[in-house]
Design a protein around this motif. Structure first.
Motif, PDB file in Angstrom:
ATOM      1  N   THR A 235       0.734  -1.144  -0.067  1.00  0.00           N
ATOM      2  CA  THR A 235       0.001   0.091   0.073  1.00  0.00           C
ATOM      3  C   THR A 235       0.804   1.356   0.120  1.00  0.00           C
ATOM      4  N   TRP A 282     -10.759  -0.876   1.484  1.00  0.00           N
ATOM      5  CA  TRP A 282      -9.754  -0.738   2.356  1.00  0.00           C
ATOM      6  C   TRP A 282      -9.851  -1.264   3.509  1.00  0.00           C
ATOM      7  N   VAL A 288      -6.726  -5.269   0.518  1.00  0.00           N
ATOM      8  CA  VAL A 288      -7.069  -3.949  -0.239  1.00  0.00           C
ATOM      9  C   VAL A 288      -7.466  -4.400  -1.700  1.00  0.00           C
TER      10      VAL A 288
END
Length: 369
Positions: A235, A282, A288
């Protein structure tokens, strides 16, 4: 030996009143479920020091911080676990005892500080010592709810906010000052956790199932770090660009007051071309999901899923569903182009990315051991 790092307390609001006004046998069952919901989310790199009645004291050395926003993500994950457990008990009980009625008065708040502390092993536990540990405990007796009306909150000291380094986020929080006697005035920032949980409950789940048709083979690898640290590698663009093959540059837009999350967009440049990856789901430290925009209005759902392993590591599964979109003809064309013209290169890049990621994690893990 003195260390620098974050100090965090999770404290159940209404604990004493709940125990004194409820039947003990029912009250114990409710509190046991709530404490389990908290402890289930206190995972590495966060370290549990001890349980102090209604509060859990934890710490996070600076050297173990995976990314700047991690302390906030971790707090919100713990709160959502607690609030979801409490909400389920409220919904499912038909009992009319005092304990079951009084659990509506329970909630959770957090105190986050940053500074110097020492650890000492005592009776099988790691005790924290130092003036900053005392300061953190003093902050638990405060005027936050009286001043703001917020019951479930995170209080972040100015020292912790500076260490996190997200000024845009804290500019939107409530500035609050507590006078702590010999410690003087301690500047803090407060934000409400109730909207965080409301968004967590309301947000639609967008996933790529293990058994659905994929655009090309998935990337599967075991990493020797816990999910919270593996999360940063998928991420945080500063880490991701170091292992993702086929991409020259990455940038982020749409940050929520400086934080990566739902609604943020990752821009990936490769040569003269670029792709847009919108974050559409998320779930910190779990998964994700991105929507990758393709020509003719098509998108690809890409999901990075993290599964904890028994050895303390993480299995990462990175999966891309087949292109989809509102126009069946356009979608069929894009699927054909992907299969015939792009799939071979995508598979090659993904396999190279797996090797690069495993090497990067191994190197960085070795540097801290």
């Amino acid at each position: 030996m003195a260390q620098q790092g974050f100090l965090l307390i999770a404290d159940i609001t209404g604990y004493t009143m709940f125990l004194t006004r409820s039947e003990l046998d029912h009250a114990q069952g409710i509190l046991d479920a709530l404490f389990k919901s908290i402890f289930a989310e206190i995972k590495p790199p966060i370290i549990l020091s001890n349980l102090q009645g209604d509060a859990a004291l934890t710490y996070l050395p600076d050297a173990n911080l995976p990314q700047r926003q991690f302390p906030l993500d971790a707090i919100e994950r713990i709160y959502c676990s607690f609030a979801n457990t409490l909400g389920a008990m409220r919904l499912n009980t038909t009992c009319t005892c005092n304990a079951c009625r009084n659990m509506n008065q329970l909630d959770l708040k957090f105190f986050l500080h940053h500074g110097t502390y020492a650890t000492q092993e005592m009776a099988g536990r790691t005790e924290l010592q130092g003036a900053e540990v005392i300061r953190l405990h003093r902050l638990m007796k405060n005027s936050v709810t009286a001043a703001t009306g917020i019951k479930a909150y995170t209080l972040v000291t100015e020292q912790a906010a500076d260490a996190i380094g997200l000024p845009d986020f804290f500019a939107g929080a409530i500035r609050h000052v507590e006078n702590l006697g010999e410690f003087g005035e301690t500047v803090c920032y407060v934000y409400d956790l109730a909207p965080i949980f409301a968004l967590w409950r309301a947000t639609r789940r967008v996933v790529v199932q293990h058994d659905e048709p994929l655009a090309f083979e998935s990337m599967e690898c075991d990493l020797p770090v816990p999910p919270a640290i593996a999360w940063a590698y998928v991420t945080d663009i500063e880490k991701k660009i170091r292992w993702q093959h086929g991409i020259d540059r990455m940038t982020m837009t749409g940050l929520a007051r400086g934080r990566i999350g739902l609604g943020a967009t990752q821009h990936c440049a490769h040569g003269k071309d670029s792709t847009v990856h919108d974050i559409v789901d998320w779930r910190p430290f779990d998964y994700v999901t991105w929507h990758i925009h393709l020509p003719m209005g098509a998108i690809v759902r890409q999901m990075a899923e993290l599964t904890p392993l028994e050895n303390g590591g993480t299995h990462l599964s990175l999966r891309c569903a087949k292109p989809e979109g509102p126009n069946p003809v356009a979608t069929a064309v894009v699927r054909t182009i992907t299969r015939l013209a792009m799939a071979k290169k995508l598979v090659s890049d993904q396999r190279a990315s797996k090797v690069a990621l495993e090497r990067l994690v191994d190197e960085e893990t070795a540097a801290f051991t």
